[in-house]
Design a protein around this motif. Structure first.
Motif, mmCIF file in Angstrom:
data_model
loop_
_atom_site.group_PDB
_atom_site.id
_atom_site.type_symbol
_atom_site.label_atom_id
_atom_site.label_comp_id
_atom_site.label_asym_id
_atom_site.label_seq_id
_atom_site.Cartn_x
_atom_site.Cartn_y
_atom_site.Cartn_z
ATOM 1 N N PHE A 230 0.844 -1.190 0.000
ATOM 2 C CA PHE A 230 0.000 0.000 0.000
ATOM 3 C C PHE A 230 0.881 1.243 0.000
ATOM 4 O O PHE A 230 1.958 1.245 0.593
ATOM 5 C CB PHE A 230 -0.895 0.016 1.247
ATOM 6 N N LYS A 231 0.404 2.318 -0.661
ATOM 7 C CA LYS A 231 1.124 3.596 -0.654
ATOM 8 C C LYS A 231 1.146 4.186 0.748
ATOM 9 O O LYS A 231 2.098 4.828 1.149
ATOM 10 C CB LYS A 231 0.431 4.607 -1.572
ATOM 11 N N GLY A 232 0.050 3.982 1.447
ATOM 12 C CA GLY A 232 -0.098 4.530 2.782
ATOM 13 C C GLY A 232 -1.422 4.107 3.366
ATOM 14 O O GLY A 232 -2.175 3.349 2.752
ATOM 15 N N LEU A 233 -1.702 4.619 4.538
ATOM 16 C CA LEU A 233 -2.901 4.252 5.281
ATOM 17 C C LEU A 233 -3.668 5.514 5.644
ATOM 18 O O LEU A 233 -3.061 6.521 6.027
ATOM 19 C CB LEU A 233 -2.476 3.494 6.541
ATOM 20 N N VAL A 234 -4.982 5.445 5.537
ATOM 21 C CA VAL A 234 -5.859 6.528 5.959
ATOM 22 C C VAL A 234 -6.702 6.010 7.118
ATOM 23 O O VAL A 234 -7.465 5.064 6.956
ATOM 24 C CB VAL A 234 -6.792 7.006 4.819
ATOM 25 N N ALA A 235 -6.531 6.621 8.281
ATOM 26 C CA ALA A 235 -7.320 6.259 9.456
ATOM 27 C C ALA A 235 -8.555 7.144 9.503
ATOM 28 O O ALA A 235 -8.465 8.351 9.278
ATOM 29 C CB ALA A 235 -6.493 6.451 10.728
ATOM 30 N N ILE A 236 -9.694 6.546 9.790
ATOM 31 C CA ILE A 236 -10.917 7.331 9.977
ATOM 32 C C ILE A 236 -10.998 7.689 11.458
ATOM 33 O O ILE A 236 -11.035 6.816 12.321
ATOM 34 C CB ILE A 236 -12.165 6.555 9.523
ATOM 35 N N THR A 237 -10.980 8.993 11.728
ATOM 36 C CA THR A 237 -11.008 9.427 13.126
ATOM 37 C C THR A 237 -12.446 9.449 13.632
ATOM 38 O O THR A 237 -13.381 9.614 12.853
ATOM 39 C CB THR A 237 -10.408 10.831 13.291
ATOM 40 N N ARG A 238 -12.503 9.218 14.916
ATOM 41 C CA ARG A 238 -11.464 8.968 15.886
ATOM 42 C C ARG A 238 -11.272 7.475 16.119
ATOM 43 O O ARG A 238 -10.174 7.030 16.430
ATOM 44 C CB ARG A 238 -11.820 9.609 17.226
ATOM 45 N N GLY A 239 -12.309 6.692 15.972
ATOM 46 C CA GLY A 239 -12.242 5.276 16.303
ATOM 47 C C GLY A 239 -11.202 4.483 15.550
ATOM 48 O O GLY A 239 -10.659 3.509 16.060
ATOM 49 N N GLY A 240 -10.875 4.893 14.345
ATOM 50 C CA GLY A 240 -9.917 4.150 13.542
ATOM 51 C C GLY A 240 -8.466 4.402 13.895
ATOM 52 O O GLY A 240 -7.582 3.714 13.399
ATOM 53 N N LEU A 241 -8.190 5.378 14.754
ATOM 54 C CA LEU A 241 -6.804 5.735 15.050
ATOM 55 C C LEU A 241 -6.021 4.599 15.708
ATOM 56 O O LEU A 241 -4.890 4.319 15.312
ATOM 57 C CB LEU A 241 -6.753 6.985 15.934
ATOM 58 N N GLN B 16 -6.181 12.579 -3.973
ATOM 59 C CA GLN B 16 -5.578 13.033 -5.227
ATOM 60 C C GLN B 16 -5.681 11.976 -6.321
ATOM 61 O O GLN B 16 -5.845 12.304 -7.487
ATOM 62 C CB GLN B 16 -4.109 13.409 -5.004
ATOM 63 N N ASP B 17 -5.574 10.702 -5.928
ATOM 64 C CA ASP B 17 -5.694 9.629 -6.920
ATOM 65 C C ASP B 17 -6.837 8.661 -6.582
ATOM 66 O O ASP B 17 -6.750 7.464 -6.838
ATOM 67 C CB ASP B 17 -4.369 8.885 -7.096
ATOM 68 N N LYS B 18 -7.902 9.206 -5.956
ATOM 69 C CA LYS B 18 -9.106 8.452 -5.613
ATOM 70 C C LYS B 18 -8.833 7.263 -4.693
ATOM 71 O O LYS B 18 -9.596 6.320 -4.643
ATOM 72 C CB LYS B 18 -9.843 8.001 -6.869
ATOM 73 N N GLY B 19 -7.714 7.324 -3.987
ATOM 74 C CA GLY B 19 -7.379 6.273 -3.039
ATOM 75 C C GLY B 19 -6.654 5.082 -3.629
ATOM 76 O O GLY B 19 -6.362 4.119 -2.924
ATOM 77 N N LYS B 20 -6.338 5.133 -4.909
ATOM 78 C CA LYS B 20 -5.677 3.994 -5.561
ATOM 79 C C LYS B 20 -4.371 3.646 -4.843
ATOM 80 O O LYS B 20 -3.498 4.482 -4.679
ATOM 81 C CB LYS B 20 -5.401 4.303 -7.022
ATOM 82 N N GLY B 21 -4.275 2.399 -4.373
ATOM 83 C CA GLY B 21 -3.095 1.931 -3.675
ATOM 84 C C GLY B 21 -3.084 2.242 -2.182
ATOM 85 O O GLY B 21 -2.129 1.922 -1.488
#
Length: 166
Positions: free
Chosen positions: A35-46, A88-93
């Motif tokens: 994966f390019k990186g991770l996106v956490a959904i706050t707050r519970g996903g942190l 920026q890239d619709k979450g690809k990767g």
């Protein structure tokens, strides 16, 4: 929880159980990357995101911040308070991580911004399950998941106190 809130069952989760389940999620995701990186959904996903990021050795971590509680009707609308560079890239990767998908309202709002990301949650309920790609444990829709950050240690009553109605 009162049945009027729609929750008839309680599912308490300890820190140890959450850690175990988040690691299990990382194992499930390991072969889907890199994966390019991770996106956490706050707050519970942190918290689960930190565990997954460690296990997958992800260093690029961002957040998408939302508020999904309406005073009149829980989950009625989602307010996205902060976006993410992954848009920026619709979450690809990218990998999205949250603690729970309940009704799917938040998940659908995030998915609209990141349609190509892989969406993973530790826990899932039937109404929200179609909104995510991966999860570890499913609980019934009428179950309240009591996360460790919503609990506190208190002195337990003795059997004598319970019998006396204290």
């Amino acid at each position: 929880m009162a049945s009027s809130s729609g929750y008839n069952k309680m599912f308490p989760v300890s820190w140890t159980e959450l850690h175990r389940d988040a690691r299990a999620l990382a194992w499930r995701l390991a072969d889907l990357g890199p994966f390019k990186g991770l996106v956490a959904i706050t707050r519970g996903g942190l918290v689960p995101a930190a565990i997954v990021a460690r296990e997958l050795n992800l260093r690029l971590i961002d957040t998408i911040c939302s508020s999904t509680y309406d005073r009149m009707e829980r989950g009625a609308k989602v307010e996205l308070l902060k976006g993410t560079i992954a848009e920026q890239d619709k979450g690809k990767g990218w990998l999205i991580v949250d603690d729970l998908v309940d009704t799917g309202v938040t998940a659908r709002a995030v998915r609209a911004r990141l349609p190509e990301a892989h969406f993973a949650t530790v826990y899932a309920k039937p109404a929200g399950r179609p909104s995510v790609d991966s999860f570890i444990t499913e609980v019934s829709q009428d179950t309240w998941i009591l996360f460790p950050w919503d609990q506190e240690a208190v002195m337990a009553k003795t059997i004598a106190e319970l019998k006396a109605g204290q």
